[in-house]
Design a protein around this motif. Structure first.
Motif, short mmCIF file in Angstrom:
data_model
loop_
_atom_site.label_atom_id
_atom_site.label_comp_id
_atom_site.label_asym_id
_atom_site.label_seq_id
_atom_site.Cartn_x
_atom_site.Cartn_y
_atom_site.Cartn_z
N VAL A 1 62.14 34.10 32.28
CA VAL A 1 62.22 34.54 33.76
C VAL A 1 62.25 33.30 34.99
O VAL A 1 61.93 32.77 34.42
N SER A 2 62.24 34.09 35.82
CA SER A 2 63.29 33.48 36.62
C SER A 2 63.01 34.32 38.16
O SER A 2 63.69 35.05 38.04
N GLY A 3 62.16 33.74 38.68
CA GLY A 3 62.00 35.30 39.65
C GLY A 3 61.24 35.97 39.55
O GLY A 3 60.30 36.32 38.29
N ASN A 4 62.05 37.45 39.59
CA ASN A 4 61.58 38.51 39.12
C ASN A 4 62.76 39.26 38.48
O ASN A 4 62.14 40.32 38.12
N VAL A 5 63.03 38.07 37.74
CA VAL A 5 64.69 38.63 37.11
C VAL A 5 63.98 37.83 35.66
O VAL A 5 64.04 36.90 35.31
N LEU A 6 63.74 39.43 34.70
CA LEU A 6 63.84 38.65 33.15
C LEU A 6 65.47 38.59 32.10
O LEU A 6 65.61 39.67 32.49
N SER A 7 66.01 36.90 31.47
CA SER A 7 67.54 37.60 30.95
C SER A 7 66.92 37.18 29.48
O SER A 7 65.84 36.15 28.73
N TRP A 8 67.87 37.46 28.81
CA TRP A 8 67.68 36.95 27.46
C TRP A 8 69.39 36.64 26.41
O TRP A 8 70.15 37.37 27.48
N ASP A 9 69.32 35.76 26.36
CA ASP A 9 70.14 35.50 25.45
C ASP A 9 70.23 34.68 24.35
O ASP A 9 69.06 33.65 24.04
N TRP A 10 71.42 33.99 23.17
CA TRP A 10 71.05 33.88 22.25
C TRP A 10 71.64 32.34 21.75
O TRP A 10 73.17 31.88 21.62
N VAL A 11 70.55 30.85 22.45
CA VAL A 11 71.41 29.87 22.70
C VAL A 11 71.86 28.96 21.57
O VAL A 11 70.66 29.40 20.15
N GLY A 12 72.71 28.36 21.79
CA GLY A 12 73.28 28.46 19.91
C GLY A 12 74.32 28.83 19.69
O GLY A 12 73.96 28.65 17.79
N SER A 13 73.83 29.74 18.85
CA SER A 13 74.76 31.42 18.37
C SER A 13 75.72 31.73 18.75
O SER A 13 75.38 32.76 19.00
N THR A 14 76.90 31.57 17.94
CA THR A 14 77.96 32.09 18.47
C THR A 14 78.18 32.99 16.92
O THR A 14 79.70 34.18 17.23
N TYR A 15 77.82 33.35 16.33
CA TYR A 15 78.25 34.15 14.90
C TYR A 15 76.90 35.33 15.46
O TYR A 15 75.89 35.70 15.34
N LEU A 16 77.68 36.56 15.88
CA LEU A 16 77.02 37.74 16.57
C LEU A 16 76.71 38.78 15.26
O LEU A 16 75.75 39.08 15.36
N GLN A 17 77.26 38.21 13.76
CA GLN A 17 76.36 38.98 12.66
C GLN A 17 75.23 38.40 12.77
O GLN A 17 74.18 39.03 11.71
N TYR A 18 74.42 37.01 13.49
CA TYR A 18 72.86 36.39 12.52
C TYR A 18 72.74 36.80 13.88
O TYR A 18 71.20 36.39 13.79
N ARG A 19 72.63 37.70 15.51
CA ARG A 19 71.88 37.98 15.98
C ARG A 19 71.33 39.43 15.67
O ARG A 19 71.50 40.66 15.34
N SER A 20 70.01 38.78 16.08
CA SER A 20 68.42 39.75 15.58
C SER A 20 68.59 40.48 17.19
O SER A 20 68.12 40.49 17.73
N ASN A 21 68.22 42.05 16.91
CA ASN A 21 67.40 43.28 17.35
C ASN A 21 66.70 43.34 18.05
O ASN A 21 65.87 42.72 16.39
N SER A 22 66.02 42.28 18.67
CA SER A 22 64.07 42.15 19.14
C SER A 22 64.09 42.84 20.14
O SER A 22 64.27 43.71 20.63
N LEU A 23 62.40 42.78 19.85
CA LEU A 23 61.77 43.48 21.04
C LEU A 23 61.14 42.62 21.66
O LEU A 23 60.30 40.97 21.00
N ILE A 24 61.24 42.39 23.03
CA ILE A 24 60.76 41.70 24.34
C ILE A 24 59.49 41.85 24.95
O ILE A 24 59.75 43.48 25.65
N VAL A 25 59.13 41.49 24.80
CA VAL A 25 57.50 41.34 25.03
C VAL A 25 56.55 40.73 26.70
O VAL A 25 57.28 39.29 26.41
N TYR A 26 57.04 41.56 27.53
CA TYR A 26 56.90 41.22 29.25
C TYR A 26 55.57 41.06 29.37
O TYR A 26 55.30 42.67 29.57
#
Length: 95
Positions: A67-92
């Motif tokens: 969270v920065s100001g009024n912006v919520l961002s998400w990214d996969w830090v250190g994961s360049t393998y798309l097949q290992y990225r999980s669709n996730s629930l983000i609660v804010y």
């Protein structure tokens, strides 16, 4: 002396203490598997927070939500393998 309300369970454990800051959930979203961001005007009501919870089990990467100001961002830090990225629930919310 502190002022407020303390609620205890039958064993005498404190379950709520109003001298602590409690959070309020503003919303939830599904991250998908790509980085993203949204504007959350409600973050101006307090200190914003976000947590990501993967829908899948072990062996996957969960996005890092920031969270920065009024912006919520998400990214996969250190994961360049798309097949290992999980669709996730983000609660804010705010606290």
């Amino acid at each position: 002396m502190a002022y407020g309300i303390r609620v205890r369970d039958a064993a005498g454990n404190i379950t709520l203490d109003t001298s602590y800051r409690a959070g309020r959930i503003i919303g939830m979203l599904q991250s998908g598997t790509n980085p993203g961001s949204i504007n959350v005007p409600g973050f101006s009501q307090g200190e914003g927070f976000a947590i990501a919870v993967p829908f899948q089990g072990s062996g996957v990467f969960c996005p890092v939500a920031t969270v920065s100001g009024n912006v919520l961002s998400w990214d996969w830090v250190g994961s360049t393998y798309l097949q290992y990225r999980s669709n996730s629930l983000i609660v804010y919310g705010v606290r």
